[in-house]
Design a protein around this motif. Structure first.
Motif, PDB file in Angstrom:
ATOM      1  N   ALA A  57       0.846  -1.189   0.000  1.00 15.08           N
ATOM      2  CA  ALA A  57       0.000   0.000   0.000  1.00 15.08           C
ATOM      3  C   ALA A  57       0.883   1.242   0.000  1.00 15.08           C
ATOM      4  O   ALA A  57       2.005   1.226   0.521  1.00 15.08           O
ATOM      5  CB  ALA A  57      -0.911   0.001   1.226  1.00 15.08           C
ATOM      6  N   GLY A  58       0.375   2.320  -0.581  1.00 16.40           N
ATOM      7  CA  GLY A  58       1.126   3.563  -0.590  1.00 16.40           C
ATOM      8  C   GLY A  58       2.195   3.612  -1.665  1.00 16.40           C
ATOM      9  O   GLY A  58       2.095   2.938  -2.691  1.00 16.40           O
ATOM     10  N   LYS A  59       3.233   4.394  -1.413  1.00 16.74           N
ATOM     11  CA  LYS A  59       4.263   4.655  -2.430  1.00 16.74           C
ATOM     12  C   LYS A  59       5.463   3.716  -2.347  1.00 16.74           C
ATOM     13  O   LYS A  59       6.320   3.729  -3.223  1.00 16.74           O
ATOM     14  CB  LYS A  59       4.746   6.106  -2.302  1.00 16.74           C
ATOM     15  N   VAL A  60       5.536   2.915  -1.278  1.00 14.23           N
ATOM     16  CA  VAL A  60       6.687   2.035  -1.062  1.00 14.23           C
ATOM     17  C   VAL A  60       6.207   0.590  -0.985  1.00 14.23           C
ATOM     18  O   VAL A  60       5.224   0.295  -0.304  1.00 14.23           O
ATOM     19  CB  VAL A  60       7.429   2.410   0.242  1.00 14.23           C
ATOM     20  N   PHE A  61       6.906  -0.303  -1.682  1.00 13.17           N
ATOM     21  CA  PHE A  61       6.570  -1.731  -1.583  1.00 13.17           C
ATOM     22  C   PHE A  61       6.951  -2.236  -0.192  1.00 13.17           C
ATOM     23  O   PHE A  61       6.113  -2.701   0.573  1.00 13.17           O
ATOM     24  CB  PHE A  61       7.311  -2.511  -2.668  1.00 13.17           C
ATOM     25  N   CYS A  62       8.226  -2.146   0.136  1.00  7.61           N
ATOM     26  CA  CYS A  62       8.709  -2.495   1.473  1.00  7.61           C
ATOM     27  C   CYS A  62      10.092  -1.884   1.628  1.00  7.61           C
ATOM     28  O   CYS A  62      10.994  -2.179   0.857  1.00  7.61           O
ATOM     29  CB  CYS A  62       8.770  -4.005   1.670  1.00  7.61           C
ATOM     30  N   ALA A  63      10.246  -1.032   2.659  1.00  3.55           N
ATOM     31  CA  ALA A  63      11.502  -0.308   2.858  1.00  3.55           C
ATOM     32  C   ALA A  63      12.556  -1.138   3.570  1.00  3.55           C
ATOM     33  O   ALA A  63      13.638  -0.629   3.877  1.00  3.55           O
ATOM     34  CB  ALA A  63      11.241   0.975   3.634  1.00  3.55           C
ATOM     35  N   GLY A  64      12.259  -2.410   3.842  1.00  3.04           N
ATOM     36  CA  GLY A  64      13.248  -3.274   4.470  1.00  3.04           C
ATOM     37  C   GLY A  64      12.933  -3.550   5.924  1.00  3.04           C
ATOM     38  O   GLY A  64      11.799  -3.406   6.379  1.00  3.04           O
ATOM     39  N   ALA A  65      13.955  -3.956   6.657  1.00  3.34           N
ATOM     40  CA  ALA A  65      13.785  -4.323   8.063  1.00  3.34           C
ATOM     41  C   ALA A  65      13.305  -3.126   8.887  1.00  3.34           C
ATOM     42  O   ALA A  65      13.614  -1.977   8.583  1.00  3.34           O
ATOM     43  CB  ALA A  65      15.094  -4.849   8.626  1.00  3.34           C
ATOM     44  N   ASP A  66      12.552  -3.429   9.923  1.00  2.00           N
ATOM     45  CA  ASP A  66      12.027  -2.396  10.817  1.00  2.00           C
ATOM     46  C   ASP A  66      13.100  -2.051  11.848  1.00  2.00           C
ATOM     47  O   ASP A  66      13.106  -2.578  12.967  1.00  2.00           O
ATOM     48  CB  ASP A  66      10.755  -2.908  11.498  1.00  2.00           C
ATOM     49  N   LEU A  67      14.002  -1.144  11.483  1.00  2.00           N
ATOM     50  CA  LEU A  67      15.113  -0.803  12.369  1.00  2.00           C
ATOM     51  C   LEU A  67      14.631  -0.115  13.643  1.00  2.00           C
ATOM     52  O   LEU A  67      15.203  -0.305  14.715  1.00  2.00           O
ATOM     53  CB  LEU A  67      16.121   0.092  11.631  1.00  2.00           C
ATOM     54  N   VAL A 103       4.433 -10.828  -7.945  1.00  2.00           N
ATOM     55  CA  VAL A 103       4.705  -9.660  -7.119  1.00  2.00           C
ATOM     56  C   VAL A 103       4.547  -8.404  -7.965  1.00  2.00           C
ATOM     57  O   VAL A 103       5.090  -8.301  -9.063  1.00  2.00           O
ATOM     58  CB  VAL A 103       6.096  -9.729  -6.457  1.00  2.00           C
ATOM     59  N   ALA A 104       3.754  -7.465  -7.459  1.00  2.00           N
ATOM     60  CA  ALA A 104       3.528  -6.177  -8.115  1.00  2.00           C
ATOM     61  C   ALA A 104       4.319  -5.132  -7.338  1.00  2.00           C
ATOM     62  O   ALA A 104       3.892  -4.679  -6.271  1.00  2.00           O
ATOM     63  CB  ALA A 104       2.041  -5.836  -8.139  1.00  2.00           C
ATOM     64  N   ILE A 105       5.463  -4.744  -7.883  1.00  2.00           N
ATOM     65  CA  ILE A 105       6.393  -3.857  -7.165  1.00  2.00           C
ATOM     66  C   ILE A 105       5.961  -2.418  -7.414  1.00  2.00           C
ATOM     67  O   ILE A 105       6.259  -1.831  -8.452  1.00  2.00           O
ATOM     68  CB  ILE A 105       7.840  -4.088  -7.636  1.00  2.00           C
ATOM     69  N   ASN A 106       5.262  -1.853  -6.448  1.00  2.00           N
ATOM     70  CA  ASN A 106       4.665  -0.532  -6.629  1.00  2.00           C
ATOM     71  C   ASN A 106       5.605   0.625  -6.323  1.00  2.00           C
ATOM     72  O   ASN A 106       5.350   1.764  -6.707  1.00  2.00           O
ATOM     73  CB  ASN A 106       3.416  -0.397  -5.748  1.00  2.00           C
ATOM     74  N   GLY A 107       6.701   0.347  -5.615  1.00  8.72           N
ATOM     75  CA  GLY A 107       7.654   1.390  -5.243  1.00  8.72           C
ATOM     76  C   GLY A 107       8.971   0.757  -4.836  1.00  8.72           C
ATOM     77  O   GLY A 107       9.300  -0.346  -5.287  1.00  8.72           O
ATOM     78  N   ALA A 108       9.701   1.410  -3.959  1.00 11.54           N
ATOM     79  CA  ALA A 108      10.987   0.880  -3.525  1.00 11.54           C
ATOM     80  C   ALA A 108      10.823  -0.437  -2.772  1.00 11.54           C
ATOM     81  O   ALA A 108       9.968  -0.562  -1.901  1.00 11.54           O
ATOM     82  CB  ALA A 108      11.698   1.899  -2.645  1.00 11.54           C
TER      83      ALA A 108
END
Length: 258
Positions: A57-67, A103-108
């Motif tokens: 959802a939104g502009k980012v697919f997944c920004a990675g680990a939850d630091l 996989v639908a890569i919607n952003g980063a």
């Protein structure tokens, strides 16, 4: 699937659409990690699902680990190995899901997000998409082994050692993704592919994906022998016999998944 809080699941026409929704950037929190694993394991045993579309959802697919949430998860001895195991299993849940995953890569898609992408079966990118390994900038590693399935030796090492991102157009040029489309065309394209898969025999696509996973790391001789053995098994199913009858009778097959 009403018990999920950071993952939205919708099922239509034998296709399950999984949308990660963990604002603001769909970082892989422990909750999202566990919910993805749970949902994909459930889907593996649901006859009403024959293919999956995974997106963010939104502009980012997944920004990675939850630091930011790392401190609340890793507090004492044993927590880090347990966290690492959970993360590994999330990616394996995508790869080992009995149903093909588009996989639908919607952003980063960064770090863990890249690993999710690389664990999927068919990749489609938006013009806003990018893949990257930014861990070098925060003193970590992550996703490099998964990225080896997508990128050449030099490109991967440049990404890992510099944090370089690869955009959607370049991903398409490199043959990493099936298509790079405007953002409003991303989900229609991904769903089109998923529905095409869902229209095939579910037993054939399930066994086909399993076979592709198994033979990926085999030698040519052993891999093809395994594929021949699996072909023989598929050929004994009701769906295979129906497909052959439909072909001979010039009609659309009616599959039962048996």
């Amino acid at each position: 699937m009403n018990d999920l809080t950071q993952l939205e699941v919708r099922i239509d026409d034998f296709v399950a659409t999984l949308t990660m929704n963990a604002p603001p950037v769909n970082a892989l929190t422990r909750t999202l990690n566990d919910e993805l694993t749970l949902a994909l394991d459930r889907i593996s045993e649901m006859d009403e699902v024959r293919a999956v579309v995974l997106t963010g959802a939104g502009k980012v697919f997944c920004a990675g680990a939850d630091l930011k949430g790392r401190a609340s998860v890793i507090k004492g001895p044993g927590d880090l190995p347990a966290h690492s195991r959970r993360t590994r299993e999330c990616f394996h849940a995508i790869r080992e899901c009995a149903k093909p995953v588009v996989v639908a890569i919607n952003g980063a898609a960064l770090g863990s997000g890249l690993a999710m992408v690389a664990s999927s079966d068919v990749l489609v990118a938006s013009e806003k998409a990018s893949l990257g390994l930014p861990e070098v900038d925060v003193g970590l590693l992550g996703g490099c082994r998964h990225a080896m399935r997508l990128f050449s030796h030099s490109r991967l090492r440049r990404m890992a050692l510099t944090g370089m991102r690869v955009d959607g157009a370049e991903l398409y040029r490199l043959g990493v993704v099936e298509a790079c489309v405007p953002p409003d065309e991303l989900m229609p394209r991904a769903l089109e592919i998923a529905r095409t898969i869902a229209a095939k025999s579910p037993v054939s696509t399930r066994m086909g994906k399993h076979t592709l996973n198994v033979i990926e790391d085999m030698s040519l001789r052993d891999g093809y022998r395994y594929e021949q053995d699996m072909t023989a098994q598929i050929g004994r199913t009701d769906d295979a016999r129906e497909a052959q009858r439909a072909f001979a009778e010039k009609r659309a097959p009616v599959f039962t998944g048996r």
